[in-house]
Every structure is written in C-alpha cells, then in structure tokens.
Write an enzyme that holds these catalytic residues in place. Structure first.
Site, PDB file in Angstrom:
ATOM      1  N   ASP A 248       0.828  -1.203   0.000  1.00  0.00           N
ATOM      2  CA  ASP A 248       0.000   0.000   0.000  1.00  0.00           C
ATOM      3  C   ASP A 248       0.862   1.252   0.000  1.00  0.00           C
ATOM      4  O   ASP A 248       0.909   2.014   0.982  1.00  0.00           O
ATOM      5  CB  ASP A 248      -0.940  -0.019   1.205  1.00  0.00           C
TER       6      ASP A 248
ATOM      7  N   LYS B  80       0.751  -8.205  -2.902  1.00  0.00           N
ATOM      8  CA  LYS B  80      -0.589  -7.689  -3.209  1.00  0.00           C
ATOM      9  C   LYS B  80      -0.501  -6.204  -3.503  1.00  0.00           C
ATOM     10  O   LYS B  80       0.050  -5.441  -2.716  1.00  0.00           O
ATOM     11  CB  LYS B  80      -1.546  -7.944  -2.039  1.00  0.00           C
TER      12      LYS B  80
ATOM     13  N   LYS C 106     -10.713  -5.971  -6.660  1.00  0.00           N
ATOM     14  CA  LYS C 106     -12.068  -6.237  -6.174  1.00  0.00           C
ATOM     15  C   LYS C 106     -13.119  -5.946  -7.252  1.00  0.00           C
ATOM     16  O   LYS C 106     -14.047  -5.164  -7.065  1.00  0.00           O
ATOM     17  CB  LYS C 106     -12.365  -5.438  -4.899  1.00  0.00           C
TER      18      LYS C 106
ATOM     19  N   SER D 155     -12.148  -8.144   6.882  1.00  0.00           N
ATOM     20  CA  SER D 155     -11.597  -7.983   8.228  1.00  0.00           C
ATOM     21  C   SER D 155     -12.050  -6.694   8.898  1.00  0.00           C
ATOM     22  O   SER D 155     -11.742  -6.468  10.062  1.00  0.00           O
ATOM     23  CB  SER D 155     -10.055  -8.000   8.163  1.00  0.00           C
TER      24      SER D 155
ATOM     25  N   GLN E 182     -10.308  -1.362  10.986  1.00  0.00           N
ATOM     26  CA  GLN E 182      -9.517  -2.557  10.701  1.00  0.00           C
ATOM     27  C   GLN E 182      -9.262  -3.320  11.993  1.00  0.00           C
ATOM     28  O   GLN E 182      -8.927  -2.742  13.022  1.00  0.00           O
ATOM     29  CB  GLN E 182      -8.180  -2.177  10.050  1.00  0.00           C
TER      30      GLN E 182
ATOM     31  N   GLY F 196       0.200  -5.745   5.825  1.00  0.00           N
ATOM     32  CA  GLY F 196       0.479  -4.460   5.178  1.00  0.00           C
ATOM     33  C   GLY F 196       1.331  -3.576   6.041  1.00  0.00           C
ATOM     34  O   GLY F 196       2.555  -3.641   6.022  1.00  0.00           O
ATOM     35  N   ARG F 197       0.670  -2.747   6.852  1.00  0.00           N
ATOM     36  CA  ARG F 197       1.374  -1.736   7.637  1.00  0.00           C
ATOM     37  C   ARG F 197       2.409  -2.301   8.604  1.00  0.00           C
ATOM     38  O   ARG F 197       3.406  -1.645   8.903  1.00  0.00           O
ATOM     39  CB  ARG F 197       0.351  -0.875   8.391  1.00  0.00           C
TER      40      ARG F 197
END
Length: 473
Positions: free
Chosen positions: A245, A267, A300, A360, A418, A438-439
């Site tokens: 991201d 991703k 998506k 999630s 989240q 991710g983060r």
C-alpha cells in the site's frame, strides 16, 4: 463402559451369529444400537460417556450421522446446551431442500457423533457436507470401532477420531462376564481383522485442506496459478503475502526488492500509484521473476461481466497483462467470474482470481449466506478460482487457498475499523493458508527484516497446524 457393554448385549444391541453385511460378507457379530432409544437410562449413560470425550475436542455445534446417532446428538444438545445441526439422509424435493437443518455461521466448529464405525464412509459423507457449507469439522466421537479400517480412513481425511470402545474391548468384556466363549472371541476377531471394509480412493472422499501439507495439495489444484503458488510456498517455505500500500513507483519497486525473498505473493493496489505506467508493471514483473513470488492485484472486481472484462484487459492499468491473480466480489453474480475467465483465456496466460468471501473490517455487510453463495459460485469455476480472501475457513478443498488480511504481530486495530489478529491464531485456529500483512511491514524501518519475522511466524503456525492433526495414540 463395562456395564454399558453388558447392558447393550442384554438388550440385543450386540448380537452373535451370521449376519449379511452391506458388502455381502457374512459377519459373526452385529452391532445394532438403534434399540437403545427404548431404554432411557441406558441412553443417558451412553450419552454421558460420549460427553466425557468432548474434552478432547473444540466445537460450537453437534451433528449426528443419520440415523442412529441422531438421538445421541439430540440428547447431548439438550442436556448440555450445545446447538445441534441435523443432517438429512437425503434432501426433500420441496420446501427449502436443505441437507442440513439448523442455524450456523461458516467458520465455526462442528463435532460429529456416530454410533458404530466400519469403513468410516458414512462419517466422511457428513463431514464433507458440513465442510462444504463452511463449517470446520476436525473431530468425531464414535461409540464403537469395528476395527475394520474406519479409523485410518478418518485420519487420512484430516478427521480426529475419539472412540469410546472397540470390538476387541466388547469381546473381552463379554468373555470376562461369561457371556461368550474363547472360541467366539477368536473367530470374531479373526473375521474383523481379515476383512477390512473397502475404502474409496482419495478422489471420492475429499481430503481436509487444513491438515494436508502444501506439497500434497499441489496435485489437487485445478487452477494453474493456485498450483504455482503452492509450489512457491513449499519451495521458499513462506506463506506470507505483503500488501504494498504505497503511492509511487519508486516505493513499490523498492519494497518489492526488500521483501521479495520472504514472500510468496505481493498484493498491489495499482490505482493508488500516482505515477503508474506500463514500465511500472514491467519492472514489477521482473522483480517477481527474480525473487519467485506472484502478483495479486486487489482490484475487487464487482461490476457486470462486460464492464469487468474491459476493466481487466484494457485502460491505464491493463491488469490482465501482468497480474497473476485478481480479487473479485461475487455480488453481481456468476457473470463477473465468467467474464474474467474468458478474458484470461483470450490472453492465453495462466491467470486466476481470489473471491472475497469475508472482510476484516468491523461492521462489514458480508453475511454468512453471501459467503456460502460465493462458495457455490467458486465450485462452478474451479478452473479459474484460486481461493478466497476470508477470516475463517470457507472450504475444505485442498486446491483452494485461503488468504487472510488483518494480521499483525503487535497491533489490535486502527481507528478506521480494521481489526488485527496474530499469525498463529489466523493459521492454526482459523485455518488460513496465506497471511496478508500491510502496515506491520511497510511502515517498519526495515521492511525486509519485518517480513522475515512475519514469514517465520506464519510458517511456524502452519507446521504447528500439521502437527495438531496427528492424534495421541
């Protein structure tokens, strides 16, 4: 159990003589526990023995194999306040036509109860149906094992058996009580051990995805990208996917270079890359080849078929030319999958999709019915569907890969809804195959080192899950 065995013999639930079995063999012993329903005291004693075995299993529901085990499951449910599911022997041709009655949530655990196991095929039919509906089925409690191969059959399909008694124990108890002779014991055991029930090949009874090693699941993949991914996972010993991201090509390529050796999938959200170009995609593909990982574009897709096909194959991002996998919502029906599959076929490149089965984020509107409907659509397009994005196990099929986002080693959530879980819980308890981080990685001062930590944690959880499938003998 000794007093119960003697009582079962006295009411005719254990018989000796000559009995023609379904297989055509003539057996010197026959177990018929159906008559126990006419003896409430004995039924209660038997149910309590079954309940004692529940300490070895974790479950949210109870389901009895029809028909003899249904009364056992019913009494267990009422006496111990555990929700019951009722599996039909066959579906009705009117009404809802359901094979399983009851209210349940996919991802929850169901304990199966059976009276007598011979080959185990009846148990596995029930297990398969429940798993196909999204339930986790790991344990079955059996009143009696005829010792003709059923236990090994269950183990080979990822089911842990918990047995109250066996044919050998029954014979010993009755012999000790003077109710049968030594010769009857010898002849009966000789018959049981020399005549194992025929067990269907693996293609007939589905193996459990959760308890099968990635290396063996490769042969169950229909979609070529799913197969390639499992091969990468096994080769690199990593079930980590990093969510890239970031907002510039420079950040994206630098991240891919740093985390590439530790991951099986990267991703992307290419629509947030401010300076995206064909060169961005080309260079990213080069890094994926260099470090042996796949590219999952988290697009998506959710529109009608014709629009989705254009979004996939043209425009600024030309996703079909570089992304191995794409994510898709099934809200618009089967047309979205058919369109993507046709576009991938036209491009003549190995491609696949990952269905969004669950999210999630707190308060999301995906229901259990929606998740179940998505599984049905996946079954119709196994040649293109590689797996699911989900929070729980949605399918027992070994060829489908479960990806779970919202994973962190030290964070519970953020202020935008989240929700996070740690790798061990996600892999061992929820049954995920690939964790998505991710983060927790991209915001670390050393993304490569952070990725290595997540990789090791996720792989350790996977190995722990495999070990959990081995019962204590």
């Amino acid at each position: 159990m000794e007093s119960i065995i003697n009582e079962l013999h006295s009411i005719g639930a254990i018989k000796f003589g000559e009995f023609v079995l379904k297989s055509g063999l003539v057996s010197p012993i026959y177990f018929d526990l159906r008559g126990v329903i006419s003896y409430p005291k004995l039924m209660n004693q038997l149910v309590e023995q079954v309940w004692c075995k529940k300490e070895e299993a974790k479950f949210d529901y109870i389901c009895g194999v029809p028909y003899t085990a249904l009364p056992l499951a019913s009494v267990l449910s009422v006496q111990h306040n555990v929700p019951m599911l009722l599996k039909r022997k066959e579906a009705k041709d009117y009404g809802t036509k359901k094979m399983v009655e009851g209210i349940f949530q996919p991802g929850n655990k169901c304990l199966v109860v059976e009276d007598v196991i011979t080959s185990g095929n009846s148990v596995l039919e029930t297990v398969k149906l429940l798993r196909d509906l999204g339930l986790e089925v790991e344990d079955v409690i059996l009143v009696l094992d005829r010792e003709q191969g059923g236990i090994d059959n269950l183990l080979n399909h990822g089911v842990r058996p918990h047995v109250l008694t066996s044919a050998s124990e029954v014979l010993n108890v009755l012999n000790k009580a003077g109710k049968i002779s030594d010769d009857v014991v010898r002849r009966t055991l000789d018959f049981l051990h020399k005549n194992p029930e025929p067990i269907p090949p693996p293609a007939v009874m589905e193996h459990s995805r959760r308890f099968m090693p990635f290396s063996k699941r490769v042969n169950h993949c229909v979609n070529p990208v799913a197969k390639k991914l499992l091969e990468i996972i096994e080769e690199k010993k990593t079930n980590l996917c990093v969510s890239a991201d970031v907002t510039t090509t420079k950040e994206l390529l630098e991240l891919a270079e740093k985390v590439g050796p530790e991951i099986c999938v990267l991703k992307t959200h290419m629509d947030i890359i401010k300076d995206f170009s064909g060169e961005t995609a080309c260079m990213l593909v080069g890094l994926a080849m260099k470090h042996n990982f796949l590219l999952l574009e988290d697009r998506k897709f959710a529109d009608i078929g014709n629009t989705v096909k254009m979004q996939y194959t043209s425009g600024k991002f030309f996703i079909s030319s570089w992304a191995d996998l794409v994510t898709v919502h099934t809200i618009s029906g089967p047309g979205v999958l058919q369109a993507l599959k046709e576009a991938a076929f036209d491009a003549n490149k190995p491609r696949g999709c990952v269905i969004i089965g669950e999210l999630s984020s707190a308060g999301n509107l995906i229901t259990a019915d929606y998740s179940s409907a998505s599984m049905v659509l996946a079954a119709e397009h196994f040649d293109f569907v590689s797996g699911f994005v989900s929070q729980n196990s949605l399918s027992s099929r070994p060829g489908l890969i479960h990806f779970t986002p919202g994973v962190s080693l030290g964070c519970n959530g953020d202020n935008l809804g989240q929700q996070y879980s740690d790798p061990d819980h996600v892999v061992t308890q929820r049954g995920s195959d690939v964790i998505i981080v991710g983060r927790g990685i991209i915001m670390d001062a050393n993304p490569g080192e952070a990725a290595r930590k997540y990789k090791e944690a996720a792989w350790a959880a996977y190995e722990k899950r495999l070990l959990a499938a081995v019962p204590n003998k």
